[in-house]
Design a protein around this motif. Sequence first.
Motif, PDB file in Angstrom:
ATOM      1  N   PHE A   1       0.873  -1.183   0.000  1.00 53.77           N
ATOM      2  CA  PHE A   1       0.000   0.000   0.000  1.00 53.77           C
ATOM      3  C   PHE A   1       0.909   1.232   0.000  1.00 53.77           C
ATOM      4  CE2 PHE A   1      -2.919   2.918   2.452  1.00 53.77           C
ATOM      5  CZ  PHE A   1      -3.936   2.968   1.517  1.00 53.77           C
ATOM      6  N   HIS A   2       1.276   1.688  -1.193  1.00 48.17           N
ATOM      7  CA  HIS A   2       2.287   2.735  -1.315  1.00 48.17           C
ATOM      8  C   HIS A   2       1.799   4.105  -0.847  1.00 48.17           C
ATOM      9  CE1 HIS A   2       5.470   0.546  -3.546  1.00 48.17           C
ATOM     10  NE2 HIS A   2       4.457  -0.185  -3.997  1.00 48.17           N
ATOM     11  N   ASN A   3       0.612   4.492  -1.282  1.00 48.73           N
ATOM     12  CA  ASN A   3       0.116   5.842  -0.994  1.00 48.73           C
ATOM     13  C   ASN A   3      -1.341   5.793  -0.539  1.00 48.73           C
ATOM     14  OD1 ASN A   3       2.536   7.248  -1.949  1.00 48.73           O
ATOM     15  ND2 ASN A   3       1.909   6.562  -3.981  1.00 48.73           N
ATOM     16  N   PRO A   4      -1.751   6.713   0.351  1.00 54.59           N
ATOM     17  CA  PRO A   4      -3.143   6.725   0.804  1.00 54.59           C
ATOM     18  C   PRO A   4      -4.144   6.836  -0.348  1.00 54.59           C
ATOM     19  CG  PRO A   4      -1.803   8.130   2.203  1.00 54.59           C
ATOM     20  CD  PRO A   4      -0.925   7.708   1.050  1.00 54.59           C
ATOM     21  N   ARG A   5      -3.764   7.526  -1.399  1.00 53.43           N
ATOM     22  CA  ARG A   5      -4.585   7.593  -2.609  1.00 53.43           C
ATOM     23  C   ARG A   5      -3.656   7.807  -3.791  1.00 53.43           C
ATOM     24  NH1 ARG A   5      -5.436  12.877  -4.380  1.00 53.43           N
ATOM     25  NH2 ARG A   5      -4.844  14.525  -2.911  1.00 53.43           N
ATOM     26  N   PRO A   6      -4.081   7.466  -5.005  1.00 50.38           N
ATOM     27  CA  PRO A   6      -3.208   7.638  -6.169  1.00 50.38           C
ATOM     28  C   PRO A   6      -2.811   9.099  -6.371  1.00 50.38           C
ATOM     29  CG  PRO A   6      -5.071   6.218  -6.707  1.00 50.38           C
ATOM     30  CD  PRO A   6      -5.353   6.804  -5.359  1.00 50.38           C
ATOM     31  N   HIS A   7      -1.653   9.324  -6.963  1.00 47.38           N
ATOM     32  CA  HIS A   7      -1.179  10.683  -7.204  1.00 47.38           C
ATOM     33  C   HIS A   7      -2.154  11.485  -8.068  1.00 47.38           C
ATOM     34  CE1 HIS A   7       2.458   9.612  -5.269  1.00 47.38           C
ATOM     35  NE2 HIS A   7       3.000   8.958  -6.267  1.00 47.38           N
ATOM     36  N   LYS A   8      -2.864  10.804  -8.955  1.00 41.97           N
ATOM     37  CA  LYS A   8      -3.802  11.495  -9.841  1.00 41.97           C
ATOM     38  C   LYS A   8      -5.172  11.687  -9.203  1.00 41.97           C
ATOM     39  CE  LYS A   8      -1.657  10.044 -14.189  1.00 41.97           C
ATOM     40  NZ  LYS A   8      -1.856   9.389 -15.512  1.00 41.97           N
TER      41      LYS A   8
END
Length: 338
Positions: free
Chosen positions: A100-107
């Motif tokens: 789970f890299h990021n809480p939400r996608p960069h986009k």
Amino acid sequence: MKDFSIYVAPSAKRGTGYPNRYFYRLKEALSMYFKVLEADNRPCLMQGTALVFNSLRADVFLLSFVETIAFHKLAWFQQWLAHAALRIMKIRRRKIIFIFHNPRPHKGETPISRRLTDAQLRQADVVIAHSQEAATVARLRLAVLAEDPGKVCYIAHPVTPFTGQAAPAVAPFDILIWGDILPYKGVLEFVREPALAESGLCVRIIGRCADPVYARELESSLPAGVSFENRRAPFEELASLSKAARYVLFPYLPGSVSSSGVLMDTLALGGTPVGPAVGAFADLAEEGLCLTYSSVEELFAILSGKQEIDPARRTAFIRNHSWEAFAKTISQLVSAEG
């Protein structure tokens, strides 16, 4: 363990391979413990079809960024392929690890990306987060889904030691910003900050910006003392620049960023990182390896001073968080789950 095959998602993309070195390093390290499928990084037609194809082959699945299918071509079709692949993995009773890299996608988050994230959280036997913040978000989402938050573990983003020869020394300057230039990294907002124009700081921005519109905006917004070179610099040059700069700055915008490979590379290159008090930046601050800020005022108070990282702490962190150690942990998690 070598008898176990592992599939690392995503597969390499046509034409570009992987956008950063994370997956090349990961696959190489995992090869010590598993038979790595697609070890040659051959490109796939679509991520959805690659997931279905490999769901029938592997013993262990290490999933990353499946939710970003939401931003690919034929996203509606590919999401159903991804859901089908996850079902096949579970029907075959294979081990699933979700990074789970990021809480939400960069986009940003969309209905498709949220459904895919929730599906991975539900189906995974283990969820790995590279920051305490992301781990907390994952546990909260699992609780909402009525799933076990205890399957989430925090493991710091691995670090690759710099073993090359630094380029000849350059004249000291104040701030270095490096890495691919993308909107979520907040570089444009930083150069437009009135306090920067008033500070008199010498700032060098060196990174590839693939979006010509964003690059032009950035170039037209540079105040005196700030330069932008639209290129990828070799690590030998970056090692020299990181040591010449008082600080290596990460003016990332809040919301989507949790961990950063560039942050870890900065440590390995000998730079002193400064970033927002979130995600891996906050984790490293607790280790004494990063300076963090929560406001513009705090940021410029840091940038106007001079603080350095304890070399012994830096060396110990790099040694303890190698790619080899990360791969070994994954093999242990698979064994524990088995």
